[in-house]
Design an enzyme around this catalytic site. Structure first.
Site, PDB file in Angstrom:
ATOM      1  N   VAL A 157      21.804   4.789  12.084  1.00 47.60           N
ATOM      2  CA  VAL A 157      20.362   5.037  12.211  1.00 47.60           C
ATOM      3  C   VAL A 157      19.655   4.796  10.879  1.00 47.60           C
ATOM      4  O   VAL A 157      18.587   4.183  10.825  1.00 47.60           O
ATOM      5  CB  VAL A 157      20.102   6.469  12.721  1.00 47.60           C
ATOM      6  N   TYR A 158      20.258   5.261   9.804  1.00 48.73           N
ATOM      7  CA  TYR A 158      19.676   5.018   8.480  1.00 48.73           C
ATOM      8  C   TYR A 158      19.569   3.524   8.221  1.00 48.73           C
ATOM      9  O   TYR A 158      18.531   3.026   7.757  1.00 48.73           O
ATOM     10  CB  TYR A 158      20.538   5.683   7.413  1.00 48.73           C
TER      11      TYR A 158
END
Length: 246
Positions: A157-158
């Site tokens: 996600v990052y």
């Protein structure tokens, strides 16, 4: 770049300027002759330390509490910076959030929070500052080399949010070009900050150069991108990670 008539000094705004890379950027821009406004969320003591350090060296700085997940606080921070120092010549969007977890353990609330700060907040900061940026000004986003490759389980996600920042800088370059404003994205790899303090040895061993980077090295690249010599570069993402993503 021309300075505002309100002050003969150039002015810069650093979103997320109280610690780590952001603090180093704020200090470097002050050394380069900018009056610096910096935002913080949870550590007013650290923000005050950065301001004090700049002032002790003869510079001008203010700290503004502003959550990059809050659109109103973002626009208010820009207004405060402009009211204090006049029209801006440089904006650095460094505020960001990292939380990692494997796919099956990743919570919806965490996903929403990271998208809110790392993507929505970056766009809103650029949008808010553009109206107060001098023609020929500079916008620099601080992304991450994970936009290229993280190689770490739990960073998906990052990495997605930082890839979005790279795409945003590339495409907004077209919006800003008619005013001579450049926008570029820096993608640091492992940097020695309080976040990486417990894993520095592991990160250094994994990196081809055998070390992690220093916040001041990222600040030096910001300094270049803020100056006249970088005026022909826009929409670029510059990875600075000691060879981590090779």
């Amino acid at each position: 770049m021309q300075t505002d008539s309100k002050t003969s000094q150039k002015a810069a705004l650093v979103f997320g300027g109280s610690r780590g890379i952001g603090a180093a950027v704020a200090k470097r821009l002050a050394r380069d002759g900018f009056a610096v406004a910096l935002t913080y969320v949870s550590r007013p003591d650290k923000a005050a330390e950065v301001v004090a350090s700049i002032e002790a060296a003869g510079g001008r700085a203010i700290a503004i509490k502003a959550d990059s997940a809050d659109a109103t606080q973002i626009t208010d921070a820009v207004a405060t910076a402009v009211e204090r120092f006049g029209r801006l010549q440089v904006a650095v969007v460094n505020a960001g959030l990292y939380q990692g977890a494997p796919l099956e353990q990743f919570r919806l609330e965490t996903l929403d929070q990271m998208l809110s700060v790392n993507v929505r907040g970056v766009f809103l900061a650029i949008q808010a500052v553009a109206a107060h940026l001098s023609d020929g000004g500079r916008i620099i986003t601080i992304g991450s080399n994970t936009a290229v490759r993280s190689g770490v389980v739990g960073s998906s996600v990052y990495a997605m949010t930082k890839a979005a920042v790279a795409a945003l800088a590339r495409e907004l370059a077209l919006d800003l070009a008619p005013r001579g404003i450049t926008i570029n994205n820096i993608q640091p790899g492992p940097i020695e900050t309080d976040i990486t303090a417990d894993v520095l040895e592991m990160l250094a061993k994994r990196n081809p150069l055998g070390r992690v980077g220093q916040p001041e090295e990222i600040a030096a690249l910001v300094s270049y991108l803020s100056g006249a010599e970088s005026g022909y570069m826009t929409g670029a993402s510059l990875t600075i990670d000691g060879g981590w993503t090779l």
